[in-house]
Design an enzyme around this catalytic site. Structure first.
Site, PDB file in Angstrom:
ATOM      1  N   ASP A 150      -8.056  15.451  -1.873  1.00  0.00           N
ATOM      2  CA  ASP A 150      -6.895  14.666  -2.290  1.00  0.00           C
ATOM      3  C   ASP A 150      -5.629  15.504  -2.118  1.00  0.00           C
ATOM      4  O   ASP A 150      -5.380  16.444  -2.878  1.00  0.00           O
ATOM      5  CB  ASP A 150      -7.075  14.232  -3.749  1.00  0.00           C
ATOM      6  CG  ASP A 150      -5.953  13.307  -4.214  1.00  0.00           C
ATOM      7  OD1 ASP A 150      -5.021  13.047  -3.407  1.00  0.00           O
ATOM      8  OD2 ASP A 150      -6.001  12.852  -5.371  1.00  0.00           O
ATOM      9  N   ASP A 157      -4.285  23.502  -1.112  1.00  0.00           N
ATOM     10  CA  ASP A 157      -4.805  24.879  -0.979  1.00  0.00           C
ATOM     11  C   ASP A 157      -6.110  24.877  -0.176  1.00  0.00           C
ATOM     12  O   ASP A 157      -6.331  25.746   0.668  1.00  0.00           O
ATOM     13  CB  ASP A 157      -5.070  25.495  -2.363  1.00  0.00           C
ATOM     14  CG  ASP A 157      -3.781  25.943  -3.058  1.00  0.00           C
ATOM     15  OD1 ASP A 157      -2.801  26.270  -2.347  1.00  0.00           O
ATOM     16  OD2 ASP A 157      -3.758  25.973  -4.300  1.00  0.00           O
ATOM     17  N   ASN A 215       1.330  13.948   7.892  1.00  0.00           N
ATOM     18  CA  ASN A 215       1.377  12.499   8.082  1.00  0.00           C
ATOM     19  C   ASN A 215       0.791  11.701   6.918  1.00  0.00           C
ATOM     20  O   ASN A 215       1.141  10.540   6.730  1.00  0.00           O
ATOM     21  CB  ASN A 215       0.617  12.182   9.387  1.00  0.00           C
ATOM     22  CG  ASN A 215       0.260  10.728   9.517  1.00  0.00           C
ATOM     23  OD1 ASN A 215       1.095   9.901   9.891  1.00  0.00           O
ATOM     24  ND2 ASN A 215      -0.986  10.381   9.184  1.00  0.00           N
ATOM     25  N   TYR A 266       7.492   3.710  -3.064  1.00  0.00           N
ATOM     26  CA  TYR A 266       7.162   4.142  -1.699  1.00  0.00           C
ATOM     27  C   TYR A 266       8.424   4.355  -0.872  1.00  0.00           C
ATOM     28  O   TYR A 266       8.591   5.409  -0.235  1.00  0.00           O
ATOM     29  CB  TYR A 266       6.261   3.107  -1.015  1.00  0.00           C
ATOM     30  CG  TYR A 266       6.034   3.431   0.444  1.00  0.00           C
ATOM     31  CD1 TYR A 266       5.153   4.445   0.818  1.00  0.00           C
ATOM     32  CD2 TYR A 266       6.732   2.768   1.461  1.00  0.00           C
ATOM     33  CE1 TYR A 266       4.965   4.778   2.149  1.00  0.00           C
ATOM     34  CE2 TYR A 266       6.552   3.093   2.794  1.00  0.00           C
ATOM     35  CZ  TYR A 266       5.664   4.098   3.132  1.00  0.00           C
ATOM     36  OH  TYR A 266       5.485   4.444   4.455  1.00  0.00           O
ATOM     37  N   LYS A 276       9.972   7.839   0.967  1.00  0.00           N
ATOM     38  CA  LYS A 276      10.261   8.003   2.399  1.00  0.00           C
ATOM     39  C   LYS A 276      11.740   8.336   2.631  1.00  0.00           C
ATOM     40  O   LYS A 276      12.082   9.048   3.576  1.00  0.00           O
ATOM     41  CB  LYS A 276       9.816   6.760   3.178  1.00  0.00           C
ATOM     42  CG  LYS A 276       8.296   6.623   3.239  1.00  0.00           C
ATOM     43  CD  LYS A 276       7.637   7.790   3.978  1.00  0.00           C
ATOM     44  CE  LYS A 276       6.141   7.791   3.878  1.00  0.00           C
ATOM     45  NZ  LYS A 276       5.459   8.839   4.651  1.00  0.00           N
TER      46      LYS A 276
HETATM   47  N1  LIG Z   1       1.791   1.506   8.634  1.00  0.00           N
HETATM   48  C1  LIG Z   1       3.091   1.427   8.502  1.00  0.00           C
HETATM   49  O1  LIG Z   1       3.691   0.352   8.597  1.00  0.00           O
HETATM   50  C2  LIG Z   1       3.915   2.678   8.296  1.00  0.00           C
HETATM   51  C3  LIG Z   1       5.301   2.612   8.527  1.00  0.00           C
HETATM   52  C4  LIG Z   1       6.063   3.748   8.342  1.00  0.00           C
HETATM   53  C5  LIG Z   1       5.471   4.920   7.934  1.00  0.00           C
HETATM   54  N2  LIG Z   1       4.126   4.965   7.711  1.00  0.00           N
HETATM   55  C6  LIG Z   1       3.559   6.229   7.259  1.00  0.00           C
HETATM   56  O2  LIG Z   1       2.595   6.648   8.200  1.00  0.00           O
HETATM   57  C7  LIG Z   1       1.675   7.538   7.575  1.00  0.00           C
HETATM   58  C8  LIG Z   1       0.271   7.156   7.967  1.00  0.00           C
HETATM   59  O3  LIG Z   1      -0.024   5.871   7.424  1.00  0.00           O
HETATM   60  P1  LIG Z   1      -0.812   4.750   8.245  1.00  0.00           P
HETATM   61  O4  LIG Z   1       0.090   3.620   8.413  1.00  0.00           O
HETATM   62  O5  LIG Z   1      -1.458   5.334   9.430  1.00  0.00           O
HETATM   63  O6  LIG Z   1      -1.872   4.272   7.133  1.00  0.00           O
HETATM   64  P2  LIG Z   1      -3.434   4.509   6.972  1.00  0.00           P
HETATM   65  O7  LIG Z   1      -4.191   3.920   8.110  1.00  0.00           O
HETATM   66  O8  LIG Z   1      -3.721   4.003   5.584  1.00  0.00           O
HETATM   67  O9  LIG Z   1      -3.593   6.093   7.024  1.00  0.00           O
HETATM   68  C9  LIG Z   1      -3.203   6.936   5.963  1.00  0.00           C
HETATM   69  C10 LIG Z   1      -3.937   8.251   6.090  1.00  0.00           C
HETATM   70  O10 LIG Z   1      -3.467   9.129   5.051  1.00  0.00           O
HETATM   71  C11 LIG Z   1      -4.577   9.552   4.268  1.00  0.00           C
HETATM   72  N3  LIG Z   1      -4.190   9.756   2.884  1.00  0.00           N
HETATM   73  C12 LIG Z   1      -3.425   8.950   2.098  1.00  0.00           C
HETATM   74  N4  LIG Z   1      -3.297   9.482   0.886  1.00  0.00           N
HETATM   75  C13 LIG Z   1      -3.996  10.656   0.879  1.00  0.00           C
HETATM   76  C14 LIG Z   1      -4.263  11.646  -0.088  1.00  0.00           C
HETATM   77  N5  LIG Z   1      -3.763  11.587  -1.331  1.00  0.00           N
HETATM   78  N6  LIG Z   1      -5.035  12.694   0.260  1.00  0.00           N
HETATM   79  C15 LIG Z   1      -5.554  12.791   1.499  1.00  0.00           C
HETATM   80  N7  LIG Z   1      -5.345  11.878   2.460  1.00  0.00           N
HETATM   81  C16 LIG Z   1      -4.569  10.813   2.146  1.00  0.00           C
HETATM   82  C17 LIG Z   1      -5.614   8.444   4.424  1.00  0.00           C
HETATM   83  O11 LIG Z   1      -6.891   8.951   4.134  1.00  0.00           O
HETATM   84  P3  LIG Z   1      -7.794   8.356   2.923  1.00  0.00           P
HETATM   85  O12 LIG Z   1      -8.041   6.929   3.242  1.00  0.00           O
HETATM   86  O13 LIG Z   1      -9.012   9.188   2.962  1.00  0.00           O
HETATM   87  O14 LIG Z   1      -6.983   8.526   1.688  1.00  0.00           O
HETATM   88  C18 LIG Z   1      -5.433   8.104   5.892  1.00  0.00           C
HETATM   89  O15 LIG Z   1      -6.105   9.042   6.679  1.00  0.00           O
HETATM   90  C19 LIG Z   1       1.972   7.471   6.080  1.00  0.00           C
HETATM   91  O16 LIG Z   1       2.749   8.584   5.697  1.00  0.00           O
HETATM   92  C20 LIG Z   1       2.786   6.201   5.957  1.00  0.00           C
HETATM   93  O17 LIG Z   1       3.642   6.233   4.837  1.00  0.00           O
HETATM   94  C21 LIG Z   1       3.342   3.874   7.883  1.00  0.00           C
END
Ligand SMILES: NC(=O)c1ccc[n+]([C@@H]2O[C@H](COP(=O)([O-])OP(=O)(O)OC[C@H]3O[C@@H](n4cnc5c(N)ncnc54)[C@H](OP(=O)(O)O)[C@@H]3O)[C@@H](O)[C@H]2O)c1
Length: 266
Positions: free
Chosen positions: A61, A69, A86, A151, A155
């Site tokens: 997490d 760490d 990311n 959220y 950001k």
């Molecule tokens: N999708 C959008 O529309 C969008 C737009 C702008 C920015 N973003 C940003 O893009 C990034 C990637 O998101 P995504 O859209 O690709 O969504 P996603 O498919 O839900 O991927 C998120 C990734 O982050 C991991 N993660 C989240 N919280 C975590 C934690 N506490 N510890 C370890 N791993 C964690 C998830 O793993 P687990 O499932 O194992 O937790 C997953 O691998 C994020 O920072 C998001 O804010 C997304």
């Protein structure tokens, strides 16, 4: 003797944008340390190995300092050439209806864990006077996010932080790049409980394209990239739109039940 490949850390590599970023790193010749919080990271790693990378997975997490760490230790003292910070997640519904532990997890993942990792790896990069940092911010940082208030706030913080850190490092060989995607077709919306909203059901960007934009910007050492022309336009307009109006626009996209408006409009 074959030269050792360079090492890249990619957080949130089990799905979505991070999965695509990790594939690009593997294709480009990096070895990988990849992290996420559930076992899907091991399946994802199989895909990265097929692309020729040596991959270490860390299931932890990243909202916790201990988790960060653990990820840092998994690098085994190897120099990190690229850090792709990311991992992140959202949280839908009205702020006062949200569970506070869930609120805190958004802040701890998107801000605290991200900063702690960049602080640790960044110091090593400063010692080596080399490195590339890509931080996934969002165009959400340009808009007060009614019904995703925390959220969007995280950001806004990350987008701002990225430019500031880049400036502090401008006389070094370390670059900091902020990837700012718009709504992208990943597991994000389901995880944030946003599937009854307009933004949850609307058509979204392809995560492979978004990741490629970010990756190329990182390799070129650019300050930031907003992925996609519609999002570029949206962010330009947002900079001259009053915040109250932006919050109202966000309500229309993210208010629970707004999914039916999306269907009516299409
Ligand atoms: N999708 C959008 O529309 C969008 C737009 C702008 C920015 N973003 C940003 O893009 C990034 C990637 O998101 P995504 O859209 O690709 O969504 P996603 O498919 O839900 O991927 C998120 C990734 O982050 C991991 N993660 C989240 N919280 C975590 C934690 N506490 N510890 C370890 N791993 C964690 C998830 O793993 P687990 O499932 O194992 O937790 C997953 O691998 C994020 O920072 C998001 O804010 C997304």
């Amino acid at each position: 003797m074959e030269a050792q490949r360079e090492l890249a850390i990619i957080t949130g590599a089990s799905s979505g944008i991070g999965f695509e970023l990790a594939k690009l790193c593997a294709q480009d010749g990096y070895d990988l340390v990849v992290a996420a919080d559930d076992p899907a990271i091991d399946q994802a790693a199989e895909e990265f190995r097929r692309l020729g990378a040596t991959v270490t997975t860390v299931q932890t997490d990243l909202a916790t300092l201990e988790g960060v760490d653990e990820l840092y230790r998994a690098c085994g003292g190897r120099r990190v050439a690229a850090l792709l910070a990311n991992a992140g997640h959202g949280l839908g519904k009205a702020f006062l209806d949200q569970d506070f532990d869930a609120v805190r997890h958004v802040v701890d993942t998107n801000i605290t864990g991200t900063l702690y990792l960049i602080h640790k790896v960044g110091r090593d990069m400063r010692t080596a006077n080399a490195g590339r940092i890509l931080i996934t911010g969002s165009i959400a940082g340009f808009m007060p996010g009614a019904f995703q208030a925390v959220y969007n706030g995280t950001k806004a913080f990350i987008d701002s932080f990225s430019f500031a850190l880049r400036n502090e490092l401008k006389d070094t060989e370390i670059t900091v790049t902020c990837l700012m995607p718009g709504a992208t077709e990943t597991e994000f919306f389901e995880r944030a409980d946003l599937m009854d909203t307009k933004v949850g059901v609307d058509k979204k960007d392809d995560p492979a394209v978004v990741a490629k934009d970010g990756y190329e910007a990182m390799k070129a050492g650019e300050a930031d990239v907003v992925s996609g022309w519609k999002n570029k336009l949206q962010t330009s307009v947002a900079t001259v739109t009053p915040n109250e109006m932006l919050a109202e626009q966000h309500r229309k996209m993210a208010e629970p039940g707004s999914a039916k408006n999306a269907k009516k409009a299409s």
